[in-house]
Design an enzyme around this catalytic site. Structure first.
Site, PDB file in Angstrom:
ATOM      1  N   ARG A  27       1.855  71.243  15.488  1.00 38.35           N
ATOM      2  CA  ARG A  27       1.605  70.280  15.596  1.00 38.35           C
ATOM      3  C   ARG A  27       1.884  70.181  14.043  1.00 38.35           C
ATOM      4  NH1 ARG A  27      -3.660  68.808  17.759  1.00 38.35           N
ATOM      5  NH2 ARG A  27      -3.382  66.542  16.185  1.00 38.35           N
ATOM      6  N   TRP A  73       3.703  68.176   9.134  1.00 32.84           N
ATOM      7  CA  TRP A  73       4.989  66.986  10.387  1.00 32.84           C
ATOM      8  C   TRP A  73       5.092  66.099   9.796  1.00 32.84           C
ATOM      9  CZ3 TRP A  73       6.651  62.397  13.085  1.00 32.84           C
ATOM     10  CH2 TRP A  73       8.352  62.331  13.527  1.00 32.84           C
ATOM     11  N   ASN A  99      -4.154  63.892   8.792  1.00 33.99           N
ATOM     12  CA  ASN A  99      -3.780  63.679   9.262  1.00 33.99           C
ATOM     13  C   ASN A  99      -3.474  62.015   9.852  1.00 33.99           C
ATOM     14  OD1 ASN A  99      -1.907  63.786  12.716  1.00 33.99           O
ATOM     15  ND2 ASN A  99      -4.034  64.634  13.157  1.00 33.99           N
ATOM     16  N   GLY A 100      -2.057  61.560  10.404  1.00 30.98           N
ATOM     17  CA  GLY A 100      -2.163  60.435  10.473  1.00 30.98           C
ATOM     18  C   GLY A 100      -1.125  59.156   8.855  1.00 30.98           C
ATOM     19  N   GLU A 484      13.142  66.453  33.648  1.00 32.05           N
ATOM     20  CA  GLU A 484      12.402  67.200  32.400  1.00 32.05           C
ATOM     21  C   GLU A 484      13.903  68.419  32.630  1.00 32.05           C
ATOM     22  OE1 GLU A 484       9.667  67.643  30.926  1.00 32.05           O
ATOM     23  OE2 GLU A 484       9.418  69.613  31.207  1.00 32.05           O
ATOM     24  N   LYS A 488      13.618  69.648  28.706  1.00 26.61           N
ATOM     25  CA  LYS A 488      13.516  71.497  28.213  1.00 26.61           C
ATOM     26  C   LYS A 488      14.543  72.100  26.996  1.00 26.61           C
ATOM     27  CE  LYS A 488      10.252  70.953  28.117  1.00 26.61           C
ATOM     28  NZ  LYS A 488       9.531  69.972  29.215  1.00 26.61           N
ATOM     29  N   GLU A 491      15.468  70.232  23.782  1.00 32.41           N
ATOM     30  CA  GLU A 491      13.906  70.389  23.188  1.00 32.41           C
ATOM     31  C   GLU A 491      14.413  71.962  22.707  1.00 32.41           C
ATOM     32  OE1 GLU A 491       9.955  68.848  24.849  1.00 32.41           O
ATOM     33  OE2 GLU A 491      10.422  70.199  25.797  1.00 32.41           O
ATOM     34  N   HIS A 507      28.199  56.337  38.587  1.00 33.94           N
ATOM     35  CA  HIS A 507      28.201  55.557  38.195  1.00 33.94           C
ATOM     36  C   HIS A 507      28.093  55.683  36.761  1.00 33.94           C
ATOM     37  CE1 HIS A 507      27.494  53.105  41.338  1.00 33.94           C
ATOM     38  NE2 HIS A 507      25.963  54.534  42.007  1.00 33.94           N
ATOM     39  N   LYS A 606       3.484  69.180  18.438  1.00 39.75           N
ATOM     40  CA  LYS A 606       3.577  69.163  19.979  1.00 39.75           C
ATOM     41  C   LYS A 606       2.660  67.401  20.816  1.00 39.75           C
ATOM     42  CE  LYS A 606       2.255  72.062  23.375  1.00 39.75           C
ATOM     43  NZ  LYS A 606       3.235  71.435  24.506  1.00 39.75           N
TER      44      LYS A 606
END
Ligand code: G6P
Length: 611
Positions: A27, A73, A99-100, A484, A488, A491, A507, A606
């Site tokens: 997290r 984080w 957290n927040g 996706e 991946k 990231e 284009h 995450k």
């Protein structure tokens, strides 16, 4: 974002907390810290990973049966020791983990500074706990009441735990917008951002709701709301095997989760698909099913990989259920004053079930009268609870920050949903319906075959590990797979990658192609095969390097592509579930070869519980 864990009971708190922090590290991993109460209130914190904190604490006496920990984080203030949690209040009496984000922290800080309070860190959380201290002193009230009064003044999102040397037998927690679970053991209690730090000790949990304040005092749990009204906690029994949150012999959680996909898809399908009778049934969608069938429009909300799964669902619902679909980034939708009409149905997709933007977008849609179906992985999560009905993906805990099995199981469930609605509407031919059902059932076995190519994909990764850019191209159902695949790679390997619909290449992106540029085509045999073949020729004509995901036995693309990775044939509507797997492996191996932290890539988290 940010993981919090706390323990109060008869055991030593520190080992439980440090292990809990390791489980919650996905997290956020900018810094970590613990507070232990044992007569005195000791706080230790360090920039960096939980491991660094653990090493730092190795020779410290950390005795006490009550304590809390935090893995951060960063939002307010750079990641350093001072900004790490827990934070003391101004006189070091109380401590908080949070957290927040407290949005009005600047005005609270100014007000407190004008009263002579001083701050050590740049965080909103230190302001929060000092504000609690101020209220407690000004009103000479119990700590619990001070927390309640403070919460009525703060704007923002929080999950907090507060302990105090002045109130040594008590632990207080509250939530609004950020997740918080209470573990109820035998003469012991836990608080945590999710159940993973708790399941080793008890499977009995209470999911806290917004605006609730929980207090544990003298071995008793009390919950009240912001208006001071007592509430009866509902205890849920959860099922989470300990092995599912451990690496089980794999080097990384991400690799374990990629290899788990045959099982997780089987779990997603279990009891929902009956080939012999040709039926699909999602037990969680009953009462509002007719709304789904009669929907004039479907709005799909999600972020990141879940948004990509939503794009696949757009193709599925439009093709088979003939319902127009709009796939929305939740973060844009929520601020756009969107038009929501009677007859609109919303599908919210989220692995964690806690993504702040998705939650806020759903709340908005709900206020405007939309019926909301959820596709979530984490049972009991905020998003799951906000929906009218829905279906869990049953992927099991996903711990690697880069989402893999969540994506394939989301598409599996969305396919079941689309088929269920299409069948009820009579918009899908019986033959196609049966074919899709049969192919769905065969998918776990087919993914196992793709996973057998791991060694080859690893060798391929070695050839491209130093590339600076990648392009991913696909058409139709494989277009979201291109997005996706690119996500991946960026990231976890930090290589710049872009996904595009293959036809859009001309284009703009075609200007980037030269002999240095790897272009990954997802070019399985489907209705746009001939067209994508031409796009591959266009790249080769400009000396680009083509890596193509092709259907087993394909000879044509093999002749022109530099490298091919074969995947078994399935109905094209299901191909994303299969064709994404080699792209997950390619990214994984490139990242490992580049020496990045695969499971905890820099700057990411995450579960994004801030907007
Ligand atoms: C973060 C994660 C992604 C995820 C996204 C949405 O960015 O790193 O893997 O796709 O959030 O999360 P959700 O839990 O709502 O699917």
């Amino acid at each position: 974002m940010c993981g919090i864990v706390a323990y109060i009971g008869k055991k030593e708190a520190y080992p439980i907390i440090i292990k809990g922090l390791q489980r919650l590290e996905y997290r956020g991993y900018d810094s970590a810290g613990v507070a232990i109460l044992n007569g005195d209130l000791d706080v230790y914190k360090k920039k960096g990973k939980v491991k660094e904190l653990e090493d730092f604490l190795q020779d410290k006496e950390l005795k006490g049966t009550m304590g809390m920990g935090h893995t951060r984080w960063a939002t307010h203030g750079e990641p350093n020791d001072i900004n790490a949690h827990p934070h003391f209040s101004s006189t070091n009496k109380h401590a908080i983990i949070h957290n927040g984000i407290i949005e009005n922290y600047a005005s609270l800080k100014t007000e407190l500074e004008s009263k002579g309070y001083e701050f050590k860190s740049e965080t909103d959380s230190e302001v929060f706990i000092t504000f609690i201290e101020y209220i407690q002193e000004a009103n000479a009230c119990p700590l619990e009441e001070a927390v309640r009064l403070a919460l009525n003044e703060v704007v923002g999102a929080y999950a907090i735990v507060v302990i105090s040397r002045e109130f040594p037998n008590q632990m207080i927690a509250a939530r609004k917008g950020s997740p918080l679970v209470i573990g109820v053991g035998d003469e012991e209690f836990f608080f945590a951002s999710d159940a993973t730090p708790i399941v080793e000790y008890t499977n009995r949990v209470v999911y806290m709701n917004d605006f609730e304040i929980a207090s544990i005092k003298d071995g008793k749990l009390n919950i009240k709301n912001a208006e001071d009204v007592e509430k009866n906690p509902t205890i849920h029994e959860i099922e989470m095997a300990l092995e599912s949150i451990e690496k089980g012999g794999f080097d990384h959680f991400m690799l374990k989760e990629i290899f788990e996909q045959p099982k997780s898809i089987r779990d997603s399908l279990r009891g929902r698909l009956k080939l012999d009778t040709g039926t699909v049934a999602l037990g969680g969608i009953r009462e509002y099913f007719n709304k789904f069938v009669q929907a004039d429009r479907i709005i799909i909300l999600g972020c990141g990989t879940s948004w990509h799964a939503g794009l696949v669902a757009e193709y599925l619902f439009e093709e088979f259920a003939r319902i127009p679909v709009e796939v929305e980034y939740a973060s844009e939708f929520r601020y756009r004053n969107p038009v929501i009409k009677e007859g609109d149905v919303v599908i919210a997709i989220s692995q964690s079930g806690e993504t702040a933007d998705t939650l806020a977008a759903m709340e908005l849609a709900k206020q405007k009268g939309a019926i909301i179906f959820g596709v979530c992985n984490v049972v009991g999560s905020s998003i799951a609870r906000l929906t009218h009905e829905g279906a869990y993906t049953h992927a099991g805990p996903e711990i690697g920050v880069a989402s893999t099995k969540a994506f394939t199981t989301q598409i599996t469930v969305l396919t079941l949903m689309a088929m269920m609605v299409a069948k009820a509407k009579g918009t899908v031919k019986q033959r196609t319906f049966q074919e899709i059902l049969a192919d769905l059932e065969s998918i776990p076995g087919k993914i196992t075959r793709v996973l057998e190519n791991d060694g080859y994909i690893q060798k391929l990764a070695a050839q491209f590990k130093d590339s600076r850019n990648f392009l991913y191209l696909g058409r139709g159902y494989n277009f979201p797979v291109a997005l996706e695949g690119a996500l991946k790679l960026k990231e976890i390997s930090y290589i710049h990658a872009e996904g595009y619909p293959a036809a859009e290449m001309k284009h703009g992106p075609i200007a980037l192609i030269d002999e240095e540029m790897p272009v990954v085509f997802i070019a399985t045999r489907d209705s746009s095969y001939e067209k994508i073949l031409s796009n591959i020729q266009e790249v080769k004509a400009r000396k680009g390097i083509v890596i193509a995901i092709v259907t087993e036995g394909d000879q044509e693309i093999k002749k022109i592509a530099d490298h091919t990775i074969e995947v078994p044939h399935v109905h094209e509507a299901l191909m994303p579930i299969v064709s994404v797997v080699p792209l997950q492996l390619l990214s994984y191996h490139i990242a490992v070869l580049r020496g990045t932290n695969v499971d905890q890539p820099r700057n990411l988290a995450k579960s994004v519980t801030v907007e």
